[in-house]
Design an enzyme around this catalytic site. Structure first.
Site, PDB file in Angstrom:
ATOM      1  CB  SER A 137      -9.472 -24.956 104.675  1.00 56.54           C
ATOM      2  OG  SER A 137     -10.149 -25.249 105.883  1.00 56.54           O
ATOM      3  CE1 TYR A 150     -13.666 -27.123 101.758  1.00 55.91           C
ATOM      4  CE2 TYR A 150     -13.192 -27.370 104.090  1.00 55.91           C
ATOM      5  CZ  TYR A 150     -13.267 -26.578 102.962  1.00 55.91           C
ATOM      6  OH  TYR A 150     -12.941 -25.236 103.028  1.00 55.91           O
TER       7      TYR A 150
HETATM    8  P1  NDP Z   1     -18.923 -18.776 100.032  1.00 57.45           P
HETATM    9  O1  NDP Z   1     -19.864 -19.916  99.846  1.00 57.45           O
HETATM   10  O2  NDP Z   1     -19.439 -17.540 100.680  1.00 57.45           O
HETATM   11  O3  NDP Z   1     -18.249 -18.403  98.634  1.00 57.45           O
HETATM   12  C1  NDP Z   1     -17.812 -19.409  97.762  1.00 57.45           C
HETATM   13  C2  NDP Z   1     -17.538 -18.824  96.392  1.00 57.45           C
HETATM   14  O4  NDP Z   1     -17.069 -19.893  95.536  1.00 57.45           O
HETATM   15  C3  NDP Z   1     -18.774 -18.232  95.750  1.00 57.45           C
HETATM   16  O5  NDP Z   1     -18.454 -17.009  95.147  1.00 57.45           O
HETATM   17  C4  NDP Z   1     -19.143 -19.247  94.681  1.00 57.45           C
HETATM   18  O6  NDP Z   1     -19.712 -18.608  93.556  1.00 57.45           O
HETATM   19  C5  NDP Z   1     -17.776 -19.824  94.301  1.00 57.45           C
HETATM   20  N1  NDP Z   1     -17.909 -21.128  93.664  1.00 57.45           N
HETATM   21  C6  NDP Z   1     -18.254 -22.304  94.249  1.00 57.45           C
HETATM   22  N2  NDP Z   1     -18.385 -23.264  93.315  1.00 57.45           N
HETATM   23  C7  NDP Z   1     -18.111 -22.674  92.103  1.00 57.45           C
HETATM   24  C8  NDP Z   1     -18.091 -23.131  90.766  1.00 57.45           C
HETATM   25  N3  NDP Z   1     -18.375 -24.408  90.439  1.00 57.45           N
HETATM   26  N4  NDP Z   1     -17.778 -22.254  89.783  1.00 57.45           N
HETATM   27  C9  NDP Z   1     -17.474 -20.968  90.084  1.00 57.45           C
HETATM   28  N5  NDP Z   1     -17.474 -20.473  91.340  1.00 57.45           N
HETATM   29  C10 NDP Z   1     -17.803 -21.320  92.334  1.00 57.45           C
HETATM   30  O7  NDP Z   1     -17.720 -19.389 100.899  1.00 57.45           O
HETATM   31  P2  NDP Z   1     -16.323 -18.760 101.410  1.00 57.45           P
HETATM   32  O8  NDP Z   1     -16.157 -17.363 100.992  1.00 57.45           O
HETATM   33  O9  NDP Z   1     -16.210 -19.095 102.844  1.00 57.45           O
HETATM   34  O10 NDP Z   1     -15.315 -19.709 100.629  1.00 57.45           O
HETATM   35  C11 NDP Z   1     -14.262 -19.237  99.817  1.00 57.45           C
HETATM   36  C12 NDP Z   1     -13.106 -20.209  99.927  1.00 57.45           C
HETATM   37  O11 NDP Z   1     -12.647 -20.218 101.266  1.00 57.45           O
HETATM   38  C13 NDP Z   1     -13.462 -21.657  99.602  1.00 57.45           C
HETATM   39  O12 NDP Z   1     -12.404 -22.226  98.855  1.00 57.45           O
HETATM   40  C14 NDP Z   1     -13.564 -22.313 100.972  1.00 57.45           C
HETATM   41  O13 NDP Z   1     -13.283 -23.687 100.920  1.00 57.45           O
HETATM   42  C15 NDP Z   1     -12.503 -21.551 101.713  1.00 57.45           C
HETATM   43  N6  NDP Z   1     -12.569 -21.544 103.166  1.00 57.45           N
HETATM   44  C16 NDP Z   1     -13.702 -21.154 103.836  1.00 57.45           C
HETATM   45  C17 NDP Z   1     -13.713 -21.140 105.217  1.00 57.45           C
HETATM   46  C18 NDP Z   1     -14.942 -20.808 105.989  1.00 57.45           C
HETATM   47  O14 NDP Z   1     -15.047 -21.226 107.163  1.00 57.45           O
HETATM   48  N7  NDP Z   1     -15.884 -20.048 105.434  1.00 57.45           N
HETATM   49  C19 NDP Z   1     -12.519 -21.450 105.995  1.00 57.45           C
HETATM   50  C20 NDP Z   1     -11.394 -21.882 105.195  1.00 57.45           C
HETATM   51  C21 NDP Z   1     -11.430 -21.885 103.843  1.00 57.45           C
HETATM   52  P3  NDP Z   1     -21.045 -19.091  92.774  1.00 57.45           P
HETATM   53  O15 NDP Z   1     -21.862 -19.895  93.732  1.00 57.45           O
HETATM   54  O16 NDP Z   1     -21.699 -17.826  92.329  1.00 57.45           O
HETATM   55  O17 NDP Z   1     -20.518 -19.892  91.642  1.00 57.45           O
HETATM   56  C1  8X3 Z   2     -13.551 -24.268 106.390  1.00 55.68           C
HETATM   57  C2  8X3 Z   2     -13.037 -24.415 107.772  1.00 55.68           C
HETATM   58  O1  8X3 Z   2     -12.981 -26.025 109.750  1.00 55.68           O
HETATM   59  O2  8X3 Z   2     -15.132 -25.579 108.702  1.00 55.68           O
HETATM   60  O3  8X3 Z   2     -12.573 -24.622 105.484  1.00 55.68           O
HETATM   61  O4  8X3 Z   2     -13.524 -26.959 107.596  1.00 55.68           O
HETATM   62  S1  8X3 Z   2     -13.702 -25.814 108.470  1.00 55.68           S
END
Ligand code: NDP
Ligand code: 8X3
Length: 250
Positions: A137, A150
């Site tokens: 991120s 985070y």
């Molecule tokens: P979502 O919340 O939409 O998806 C997150 C996914 O992670 C879900 O499928 C969830 O599945 C899974 N997950 C979380 N905890 C667990 C666990 N303990 N075991 C198994 N699976 C888990 O968020 P995003 O798609 O946005 O996030 C995906 C990645 O992208 C993350 O690493 C996030 O930090 C990163 N990210 C997101 C950004 C944003 O602004 N959205 C920007 C930069 C990075 P379930 O709950 O079914 O277990």
């Molecule tokens: C998610 C992007 O800027 O909300 O990783 O932390 S931010």
């Protein structure tokens, strides 16, 4: 050419779910993991058990992860691509007010589970001269108020990716850190403990990244010629950019 296989963690929502769709549409086999079994089952129902193998478990549970790997059907056992996407942010409080249990859950998921997953799949990835795409991120590079642990976990993901590159030198295995900015997924819903209006307000008018943008980026990286490695890639919405430093005066 034989069918390639990707293991996509966090496949039940957001980036992961969109990446499953992208890779299945592109003819790959996909191992889809996450905790919510009902959502994984929908992927299998939509695409067929010959295209998607679903494994529902908490990625922090090492025994469950080992069992999922040991139980891979033959058609899904040769992993060409690991997308370490499962992860979360919890809370927006400053460090001095943050909940320690939330800090530990972020570290256990974003750092420990990601490293464990990588370690356990490395032999197969080396065997296949495969690839690892780690979802980091911008929070790992740009500090912001309430980003504390985070952002720290994502700095780990970025640096771990670059260190993996060095260790895997000569194996043919490719490693990429993708560093997205603001993206509308379930991320903010999770971060705020289910506050849909907070999520809607954050993204309103920002024209954020959408999940398909990151899925397309992963698809592009995975299908580059085998001699090319994208080390890291930072992606932001046009409407997001860095802001300055702050000064406190007594
Ligand atoms: P979502 O919340 O939409 O998806 C997150 C996914 O992670 C879900 O499928 C969830 O599945 C899974 N997950 C979380 N905890 C667990 C666990 N303990 N075991 C198994 N699976 C888990 O968020 P995003 O798609 O946005 O996030 C995906 C990645 O992208 C993350 O690493 C996030 O930090 C990163 N990210 C997101 C950004 C944003 O602004 N959205 C920007 C930069 C990075 P379930 O709950 O079914 O277990
Ligand atoms: C998610 C992007 O800027 O909300 O990783 O932390 S931010």
């Amino acid at each position: 050419m034989s069918t390639k296989t990707a293991w996509i963690t966090g496949a039940t929502a957001g980036f992961g779910a969109a990446t499953v769709e992208r890779f299945v549409a592109g003819g790959w086999h996909v191992v889809a993991s996450g905790r919510r079994a009902d959502r994984l089952q929908k992927l299998v129902d939509a695409h067929g058990a010959d295209k998607v193998h679903a494994v529902a478990f908490d990625i922090r549970d090492e025994a469950a992860l080992r069992a999922a790997i040991a139980g891979l059907p033959a058609a899904f056992a040769d992993i060409d691509l690991l997308v370490n996407n499962a992860g979360l942010a919890l809370g927006t409080a400053t460090a001095q007010q943050a909940d320690l249990a939330q800090w530990k859950q972020m570290i256990d998921t974003n750092v420990t589970a990601l490293a464990t997953m990588t370690h356990l799949l490395l032999p197969r990835l080396i065997e296949r001269r495969g690839a690892i795409v780690n979802i980091s991120s911008i929070a790992g590079s740009y500090p912001y108020r309430g980003g504390n642990v985070y952002g720290g976990t994502k700095a780990f993901v970025s640096q771990f990716s670059q260190n993996l590159r060095v260790d895997l030198h000569g194996t043919g295995v490719r490693v990429t850190s993708i560093e997205p900015g603001m993206a509308e997924t379930e991320f903010t819903l999770v971060r705020t403990g289910g506050d849909q209006s907070a999520s809607d307000t954050l993204y309103a008018g920002a024209h954020p990244i959408v999940a398909g943008d990151i899925a397309d980026t992963i698809w592009w990286i995975a299908n580059l010629p085998a001699h090319l490695n994208i080390n890291r890639i930072e992606v932001m919405p046009v409407n997001q950019s860095a802001a300055g430093l702050q000064v406190h005066r007594d």
